[in-house]
Design a protein around this motif. Structure first.
Motif, PDB file in Angstrom:
ATOM      1  N   LYS A   3      -5.228  24.048  26.270  1.00 18.57           N
ATOM      2  CA  LYS A   3      -5.010  22.706  25.746  1.00 18.57           C
ATOM      3  C   LYS A   3      -5.051  21.721  26.904  1.00 18.57           C
ATOM      4  O   LYS A   3      -4.784  22.068  28.066  1.00 18.57           O
ATOM      5  N   ARG A 366      -0.030  15.721  18.854  1.00 18.59           N
ATOM      6  CA  ARG A 366      -0.713  17.004  19.034  1.00 18.59           C
ATOM      7  C   ARG A 366      -1.919  17.019  18.110  1.00 18.59           C
ATOM      8  O   ARG A 366      -1.773  16.917  16.880  1.00 18.59           O
ATOM      9  N   SER A 368      -6.251  18.454  17.460  1.00 20.52           N
ATOM     10  CA  SER A 368      -7.128  19.607  17.672  1.00 20.52           C
ATOM     11  C   SER A 368      -8.574  19.157  17.818  1.00 20.52           C
ATOM     12  O   SER A 368      -9.084  18.375  17.007  1.00 20.52           O
ATOM     13  N   GLU A 390      -1.416  16.115  23.296  1.00 22.84           N
ATOM     14  CA  GLU A 390      -1.881  17.481  23.538  1.00 22.84           C
ATOM     15  C   GLU A 390      -3.129  17.721  22.693  1.00 22.84           C
ATOM     16  O   GLU A 390      -3.091  17.592  21.470  1.00 22.84           O
ATOM     17  N   ILE A 392      -5.429  20.513  21.585  1.00 20.12           N
ATOM     18  CA  ILE A 392      -5.588  21.965  21.534  1.00 20.12           C
ATOM     19  C   ILE A 392      -7.043  22.304  21.219  1.00 20.12           C
ATOM     20  O   ILE A 392      -7.849  21.433  20.910  1.00 20.12           O
ATOM     21  N   ASN A 393      -7.374  23.590  21.312  1.00 23.81           N
ATOM     22  CA  ASN A 393      -8.775  24.040  21.209  1.00 23.81           C
ATOM     23  C   ASN A 393      -9.634  23.322  22.246  1.00 23.81           C
ATOM     24  O   ASN A 393     -10.778  22.929  21.989  1.00 23.81           O
ATOM     25  N   ALA A 394      -9.069  23.178  23.443  1.00 21.74           N
ATOM     26  CA  ALA A 394      -9.747  22.429  24.503  1.00 21.74           C
ATOM     27  C   ALA A 394     -11.014  23.119  24.988  1.00 21.74           C
ATOM     28  O   ALA A 394     -11.838  22.496  25.669  1.00 21.74           O
ATOM     29  N   GLU A 420      -2.422  27.589  26.017  1.00 21.47           N
ATOM     30  CA  GLU A 420      -1.765  27.311  24.737  1.00 21.47           C
ATOM     31  C   GLU A 420      -0.974  28.535  24.296  1.00 21.47           C
ATOM     32  O   GLU A 420      -1.545  29.625  24.211  1.00 21.47           O
TER      33      GLU A 420
END
Length: 420
Positions: A3, A366, A368, A390, A392-394, A420
């Motif tokens: 992330k 947060r 995605s 944040e 995520i799924n960076a 993550e």
């Protein structure tokens, strides 16, 4: 899983250097197996797609080394083998091995590619081209089997729709075909010119790249004699230009080809961004009093679909409502609910129109990243927002943006990669 953690609100300044074009790189690496000698590229972006393509090469006994922006590929001991499905499914550009394997061996077996989920992206035009060149194609259990038992023969091919992928794949398949192939209604993107330049420098005979009619005269052998320098990434450049206009106090974007960005920079100028376009760089001063605009995505030289999401955070600063019409991938809207979590006033309708209204007081959340460019829009908005964001799924972002954390940090951003 990774992330990106962003502490937003910091103004950006300084300079950033754009890396090599992702959309060239992911075609050039498969094209390298057409050579009978080692191949060397420089200005290669440090992105996950390069490492996934190296894994695919390794499965065919093609050695490669990647360091400091230089990629060496040695296909001299290549063998036909089953390609690793995990790497194939991790990026859509793996379909370029259809054309390069067909050109090298006269046959190819490739699992259906993966990559970003931005709606239907069929490969029917690729198959049409292969069949016109004399190959038989059938699909079974999510795998494409292509075979030209009697060799590839030149043909006249008219693409029903403009397709970058099909144009590149047909070029690679046709470089060894007997005779002169004429490809009509071809895509005109700079990355296609980059591929043709690379192949021509090895002995191919490709004329017309960059126009809608490309002629490929088959040759017996391709040999690399020089290092091929990959063109700058116009999508990465556009992403940083938009971010600089939105959150910058003066940012110089270096290593760009301004002509590749004209449809994009024209829209920034229309908004009121006072760009200073130089020979190979663009300076973006602090931007104020921005105006709403209307964007309609189109094949090159039109406004790139890959830039409609990265430009969205900038549109939130315009005094009114901006409209985006996504004509290439109408389902490219998965960033919208994520941006809404950050406080962006954005919506879309069933006709592919996206409305972005002036917003303020963005707040961290947060979110995605569903795909590369959606992730870029989330990163840019997170940099503009108060608090911590944040993403995520960076991995999606890292697939397409060279050293993004380092480059943003050098511009005074507060951003880190974390597990993550």
């Amino acid at each position: 899983m990774k992330k990106l953690v962003i502490h937003g609100g910091r103004r950006l300044s300084g300079e950033v250097t754009i890396g090599g074009a992702k959309n060239s790189t992911v075609a050039l690496i498969p094209a390298a197996i057409l050579a009978e000698t080692p191949v060397k590229f420089d200005s290669v972006p440090d992105i996950l797609d390069v490492y996934n393509l190296q894994a695919i090469l390794n499965s065919m006994n093609v050695t490669s080394t990647f360091r400091g922006g230089e990629l060496m590929i040695d296909p001299t001991n290549i063998v036909e083998s089953e390609l690793p499905s995990t790497a194939i499914k991790s990026l859509r550009a793996s379909y370029y091995f259809m054309g390069s394997l067909l050109g090298r061996f006269g046959r190819a077996t490739v699992t259906f590619p993966g990559g970003d989920n931005i709606g239907p992206r069929p490969i029917d035009q690729h198959i049409k081209g292969f069949e016109a060149l004399g190959a038989t194609v059938h699909e079974e259990n999510y795998t494409v089997y292509i075979n030209a038992e009697n060799g590839l023969k030149a043909a006249r091919i008219f693409l029903d729709v403009v397709s970058v992928g099909a144009t590149m794949n047909i070029i690679m398949a046709a470089v060894h075909a007997e005779g002169t192939t004429v490809l009509e209604n071809a895509a005109r993107e700079p990355e296609i010119i980059d591929l043709a330049t690379f192949l021509n420098n090895m002995g191919a005979q490709i004329r017309g790249a960059g126009t809608d009619v490309i002629r490929i005269t088959g040759v017996k052998k391709l040999e690399s004699k020089n290092t091929h320098t990959i063109i700058p990434d116009r999508i990465e450049a556009g992403t940083y230009l938009a971010l600089a206009a939105a959150q910058g106090d003066g940012v110089l974007v270096k290593n760009v080809i301004p002509e590749h960005l004209e449809s994009f920079t024209a829209k920034l100028l229309e908004m009121g961004v006072d760009l200073e376009v130089r020979e190979d760089s663009i300076y973006v001063p602090k931007s104020v009093n921005l105006q709403p605009i209307h964007i309609k995505t189109a094949p090159f030289p039109g406004f790139a679909t890959d830039l409609q999401q990265p430009v969205t955070p900038l549109l939130t600063l315009a005094s009114g409502t901006s409209v985006i019409q996504e004509t290439i991938y109408p389902e490219r809207t998965r960033h919208i609910p994520e941006l809404q979590k950050l406080g962006v006033d954005i919506s879309n309708d069933v006709y592919g129109q996206i409305n972005v209204t002036q917003s303020s007081n963005f707040h961290g959340a947060r979110v995605s990243a569903a795909e590369i460019r959606a992730g870029a829009s989330l990163v840019a908005t997170g940099l503009m927002a108060d608090g911590i964001t944040e993403v995520i799924n960076a991995e999606h972002v890292l697939r397409g943006y060279d050293h993004i954390v380092h480059k943003l940090t050098m511009l005074n951003a507060d951003i880190q990669i974390e597990e993550e």
